[in-house]
Design a protein around this motif. Structure first.
Motif, PDB file in Angstrom:
ATOM      1  N   THR A 130      34.359 -28.019 118.364  1.00 41.10           N
ATOM      2  CA  THR A 130      34.850 -26.823 118.262  1.00 41.10           C
ATOM      3  C   THR A 130      33.813 -25.905 117.309  1.00 41.10           C
ATOM      4  O   THR A 130      33.714 -26.421 116.302  1.00 41.10           O
ATOM      5  CB  THR A 130      36.171 -26.605 117.841  1.00 41.10           C
ATOM      6  N   TRP A 131      33.327 -24.857 117.926  1.00 41.78           N
ATOM      7  CA  TRP A 131      32.319 -24.286 117.225  1.00 41.78           C
ATOM      8  C   TRP A 131      32.863 -22.812 116.721  1.00 41.78           C
ATOM      9  O   TRP A 131      33.073 -21.786 117.447  1.00 41.78           O
ATOM     10  CB  TRP A 131      31.149 -23.794 118.197  1.00 41.78           C
ATOM     11  N   ARG A 132      33.388 -23.019 115.296  1.00 46.33           N
ATOM     12  CA  ARG A 132      34.145 -21.831 114.583  1.00 46.33           C
ATOM     13  C   ARG A 132      32.824 -21.085 113.704  1.00 46.33           C
ATOM     14  O   ARG A 132      32.388 -21.618 112.954  1.00 46.33           O
ATOM     15  CB  ARG A 132      35.192 -22.385 113.649  1.00 46.33           C
ATOM     16  N   SER A 133      32.667 -20.027 114.301  1.00 46.68           N
ATOM     17  CA  SER A 133      31.587 -19.108 113.770  1.00 46.68           C
ATOM     18  C   SER A 133      31.878 -18.512 112.452  1.00 46.68           C
ATOM     19  O   SER A 133      30.591 -18.699 111.546  1.00 46.68           O
ATOM     20  CB  SER A 133      31.307 -17.850 114.839  1.00 46.68           C
ATOM     21  N   GLY A 134      32.841 -18.087 112.237  1.00 52.30           N
ATOM     22  CA  GLY A 134      33.057 -17.463 110.918  1.00 52.30           C
ATOM     23  C   GLY A 134      32.578 -15.787 110.842  1.00 52.30           C
ATOM     24  O   GLY A 134      31.745 -15.535 111.874  1.00 52.30           O
ATOM     25  N   VAL A 135      33.003 -15.269 109.835  1.00 52.91           N
ATOM     26  CA  VAL A 135      32.534 -13.900 109.590  1.00 52.91           C
ATOM     27  C   VAL A 135      30.985 -13.719 109.388  1.00 52.91           C
ATOM     28  O   VAL A 135      30.544 -14.532 108.752  1.00 52.91           O
ATOM     29  CB  VAL A 135      33.064 -13.245 108.548  1.00 52.91           C
TER      30      VAL A 135
END
Length: 254
Positions: A130-135
């Motif tokens: 899972t690639w959670r990018s973030g702000v």
């Protein structure tokens, strides 16, 4: 209502392209232009594409690789916003493009991106990473950060201002483009904090240590081409960041 153009490059994609086409056909957003840029497939790819009347434009001719095909698609696109969805990727639900359009209602926003999940090629319900990018923070690019390209949408004027994909790069042209757009031209990007795209696992930059080393050299070249100066560890942190995205249990499950 703004038009959203989605570009899908295909080449012998019969095994997966139907799911890509279906996810676009099921989007609840109404003003979509779906373009298929094919590299003269020898399998049933084009026959499958013909089954989907929503497809607005189709070209099938020899190209110089996937980034050349993407450039052709960008040049053919007439939408206000352009996104790229590969032929083995698909949107997670029918509201993805509606949420993208809502984010672009703010005239100050030039790019929108979200999260991405890698799934087993033979079982798309099995998430391996899972690639959670973030702000978005500009300084994060110096620490190996980048948004997942299949979730990256930009206004058409961004391509007109910043240019197309650099086809001299074999695996890092998407990274180079995003560096150019976000860091060199300093455009305003907005994060949608949810998984927008699922991608089947596998990619040429990670297929072997040799390919990873070559990709790392291309990542460094991406900075050089834009006359940007990374930290000495920037391009090494980029692949290392991916380690935290993996689900080790799911990787070994069938």
């Amino acid at each position: 209502m703004m038009k959203i153009s989605i570009i899908t490059a295909t080449y012998n994609s019969a095994a997966t392209v139907k799911e890509t086409l279906t996810c676009i056909a099921q989007q609840q957003y109404s003003d979509i232009e779906h373009l298929i840029v094919d590299g003269l497939s020898k399998d049933d790819t084009m026959a499958i594409v013909k089954e989907f009347p929503h497809v607005a434009k189709v070209t099938s001719e020899k190209d110089q690789g996937i980034y050349d095909a993407m450039n052709k698609g960008v040049q053919l696109a007439t939408g206000d916003v352009i996104g790229i969805l590969n032929s083995d990727d698909f949107y997670t639900n029918p509201l993805v493009l509606s949420k993208v359009a809502a984010a672009f209602e703010d005239p100050a926003v030039d790019a929108v991106y979200g999260d991405l999940q890698y799934v087993k090629a033979n079982n798309v319900n099995m998430v391996t990473r899972t690639w959670r990018s973030g702000v978005y923070k500009k300084e994060n690019l110096y620490y190996g950060w980048m948004p997942p390209h299949p979730t990256f949408f930009v206004r058409r004027q961004v391509y007109e201002k910043c240019g197309l994909f650099n086809t001299t790069l074999r695996s890092a042209a998407d990274y180079e483009l995003m560096l150019r757009v976000l860091l060199k031209y300093n455009i305003n990007a907005r994060y949608i904090p949810e998984v927008l795209v699922k991608m089947r696992a596998g990619g040429m930059s990670n297929a072997s240590l040799k390919n990873r080393f070559r990709a790392n050299k291309e990542d460094a070249m991406a900075w050089k081409l834009n006359e940007l100066k990374p930290y000495f560890f920037t391009t090494w942190l980029k692949p290392l960041r991916k380690v935290l995205q993996f689900n080790p249990i799911k990787i070994w499950q069938k």
